[in-house]
Design a protein around this motif. Sequence first.
Motif, PDB file in Angstrom:
ATOM      1  N   LEU A   1      -0.570  94.368 171.126  1.00  0.00           N
ATOM      2  CA  LEU A   1      -1.294  93.480 169.880  1.00  0.00           C
ATOM      3  C   LEU A   1      -2.481  93.987 169.633  1.00  0.00           C
ATOM      4  CD1 LEU A   1      -0.266  90.055 171.615  1.00  0.00           C
ATOM      5  CD2 LEU A   1       0.735  90.954 169.464  1.00  0.00           C
ATOM      6  N   VAL A   2      -3.231  94.780 170.481  1.00  0.00           N
ATOM      7  CA  VAL A   2      -4.317  95.599 170.106  1.00  0.00           C
ATOM      8  C   VAL A   2      -4.031  96.534 168.972  1.00  0.00           C
ATOM      9  CG1 VAL A   2      -6.321  97.133 170.759  1.00  0.00           C
ATOM     10  CG2 VAL A   2      -5.769  95.162 172.165  1.00  0.00           C
ATOM     11  N   SER A   3      -3.033  97.256 169.142  1.00  0.00           N
ATOM     12  CA  SER A   3      -2.571  98.441 168.265  1.00  0.00           C
ATOM     13  C   SER A   3      -2.263  97.922 167.018  1.00  0.00           C
ATOM     14  CB  SER A   3      -1.522  99.384 168.941  1.00  0.00           C
ATOM     15  OG  SER A   3      -0.248  98.700 168.868  1.00  0.00           O
ATOM     16  N   GLU A   4      -1.906  96.740 167.129  1.00  0.00           N
ATOM     17  CA  GLU A   4      -1.164  95.801 165.832  1.00  0.00           C
ATOM     18  C   GLU A   4      -2.466  95.406 165.119  1.00  0.00           C
ATOM     19  OE1 GLU A   4       2.076  93.953 166.495  1.00  0.00           O
ATOM     20  OE2 GLU A   4       3.644  95.509 166.784  1.00  0.00           O
ATOM     21  N   GLN A   5      -3.582  95.286 165.739  1.00  0.00           N
ATOM     22  CA  GLN A   5      -4.722  94.779 165.220  1.00  0.00           C
ATOM     23  C   GLN A   5      -4.785  93.214 165.278  1.00  0.00           C
ATOM     24  OE1 GLN A   5      -5.244  96.667 161.277  1.00  0.00           O
ATOM     25  NE2 GLN A   5      -6.473  98.367 162.486  1.00  0.00           N
ATOM     26  N   VAL A   6      -3.950  92.708 166.081  1.00  0.00           N
ATOM     27  CA  VAL A   6      -3.903  91.170 166.182  1.00  0.00           C
ATOM     28  C   VAL A   6      -4.880  90.956 167.352  1.00  0.00           C
ATOM     29  CG1 VAL A   6      -2.316  89.362 166.993  1.00  0.00           C
ATOM     30  CG2 VAL A   6      -1.420  91.170 165.590  1.00  0.00           C
ATOM     31  N   LEU A   7      -5.161  91.528 168.221  1.00  0.00           N
ATOM     32  CA  LEU A   7      -6.269  91.354 169.293  1.00  0.00           C
ATOM     33  C   LEU A   7      -7.202  92.499 169.089  1.00  0.00           C
ATOM     34  CD1 LEU A   7      -4.124  90.317 172.474  1.00  0.00           C
ATOM     35  CD2 LEU A   7      -5.315  88.884 170.959  1.00  0.00           C
TER      36      LEU A   7
ATOM     37  N   LYS B   1      -2.722  86.438 159.444  1.00  0.00           N
ATOM     38  CA  LYS B   1      -2.152  86.941 158.226  1.00  0.00           C
ATOM     39  C   LYS B   1      -1.340  88.287 158.461  1.00  0.00           C
ATOM     40  CE  LYS B   1      -3.656  88.810 153.865  1.00  0.00           C
ATOM     41  NZ  LYS B   1      -4.694  89.396 152.895  1.00  0.00           N
ATOM     42  N   ILE B   2      -1.705  89.062 159.411  1.00  0.00           N
ATOM     43  CA  ILE B   2      -0.961  90.113 160.100  1.00  0.00           C
ATOM     44  C   ILE B   2       0.333  89.834 160.532  1.00  0.00           C
ATOM     45  CG2 ILE B   2      -0.859  91.814 161.776  1.00  0.00           C
ATOM     46  CD1 ILE B   2      -3.930  92.310 161.262  1.00  0.00           C
TER      47      ILE B   2
ATOM     48  N   LEU C   1       2.183  86.771 160.057  1.00  0.00           N
ATOM     49  CA  LEU C   1       2.808  86.354 159.004  1.00  0.00           C
ATOM     50  C   LEU C   1       3.416  87.474 158.045  1.00  0.00           C
ATOM     51  CD1 LEU C   1       3.844  83.695 157.782  1.00  0.00           C
ATOM     52  CD2 LEU C   1       1.825  83.833 156.402  1.00  0.00           C
ATOM     53  N   SER C   2       2.782  88.573 157.695  1.00  0.00           N
ATOM     54  CA  SER C   2       3.222  89.533 156.758  1.00  0.00           C
ATOM     55  C   SER C   2       4.366  90.278 157.547  1.00  0.00           C
ATOM     56  CB  SER C   2       2.008  90.346 156.549  1.00  0.00           C
ATOM     57  OG  SER C   2       2.583  91.387 155.716  1.00  0.00           O
ATOM     58  N   LYS C   3       4.195  90.473 158.840  1.00  0.00           N
ATOM     59  CA  LYS C   3       5.124  90.955 159.653  1.00  0.00           C
ATOM     60  C   LYS C   3       6.595  90.318 159.893  1.00  0.00           C
ATOM     61  CE  LYS C   3       5.900  93.380 163.984  1.00  0.00           C
ATOM     62  NZ  LYS C   3       5.537  93.716 165.376  1.00  0.00           N
ATOM     63  N   LYS C   4       6.316  89.080 159.945  1.00  0.00           N
ATOM     64  CA  LYS C   4       7.571  88.110 160.193  1.00  0.00           C
ATOM     65  C   LYS C   4       8.208  88.167 158.686  1.00  0.00           C
ATOM     66  CE  LYS C   4       8.661  86.069 163.012  1.00  0.00           C
ATOM     67  NZ  LYS C   4       9.935  86.424 163.853  1.00  0.00           N
ATOM     68  N   GLN C   5       7.447  87.897 157.616  1.00  0.00           N
ATOM     69  CA  GLN C   5       7.989  87.850 156.352  1.00  0.00           C
ATOM     70  C   GLN C   5       8.788  89.226 155.857  1.00  0.00           C
ATOM     71  OE1 GLN C   5       4.553  87.308 153.888  1.00  0.00           O
ATOM     72  NE2 GLN C   5       4.750  85.044 154.041  1.00  0.00           N
ATOM     73  N   ASN C   6       8.323  90.471 156.297  1.00  0.00           N
ATOM     74  CA  ASN C   6       9.033  91.755 156.194  1.00  0.00           C
ATOM     75  C   ASN C   6      10.336  91.750 157.033  1.00  0.00           C
ATOM     76  OD1 ASN C   6       7.080  92.817 154.144  1.00  0.00           O
ATOM     77  ND2 ASN C   6       5.931  93.783 155.889  1.00  0.00           N
ATOM     78  N   GLU C   7      10.254  91.098 158.162  1.00  0.00           N
ATOM     79  CA  GLU C   7      11.288  91.138 159.211  1.00  0.00           C
ATOM     80  C   GLU C   7      12.375  90.151 158.498  1.00  0.00           C
ATOM     81  OE1 GLU C   7      11.558  89.200 163.245  1.00  0.00           O
ATOM     82  OE2 GLU C   7      10.279  90.994 163.423  1.00  0.00           O
ATOM     83  N   PHE C   8      11.993  89.132 157.869  1.00  0.00           N
ATOM     84  CA  PHE C   8      13.041  88.331 157.406  1.00  0.00           C
ATOM     85  C   PHE C   8      13.544  88.965 155.988  1.00  0.00           C
ATOM     86  CE2 PHE C   8      13.709  85.035 153.940  1.00  0.00           C
ATOM     87  CZ  PHE C   8      14.516  84.294 154.545  1.00  0.00           C
ATOM     88  N   ALA C   9      12.795  89.516 155.171  1.00  0.00           N
ATOM     89  CA  ALA C   9      13.402  90.143 154.083  1.00  0.00           C
ATOM     90  C   ALA C   9      14.255  91.268 154.373  1.00  0.00           C
ATOM     91  CB  ALA C   9      12.203  90.419 153.033  1.00  0.00           C
TER      92      ALA C   9
END
Length: 90
Positions: free
Chosen positions: A26-32, A48-49, A51-59
């Motif tokens: 999570l630190v490397s993904e800049q979430v923490l 935002k990070i 949500l964007s990742k989940k949207q890409n995964e969905f698409a």
Amino acid sequence: QVPSTTEISTGYQINPATVLKGMNLLVSEQVLEKRRGLGTFVAEGARKIILSKKQNEFANQMVPNFLKEAQALGITKEELVKIIEGGFLK
């Protein structure tokens, strides 16, 4: 601030190494973000990070599978649009 690795591993009965690995991911993904001497905190913009990742995964994963299944069932584009629009109206 997020709980310490020890608090999480004890509270959820998870191996501390597993918790540390997850937190480092999570630190490397800049979430923490780690703040020396203060602890680990949720980073600004973390929502935002994620949500964007989940949207890409969905698409990229879920939609293609959904479309493939619809085609296998013989559902037309028009029928599919109606199904989707109906779901959003509920």
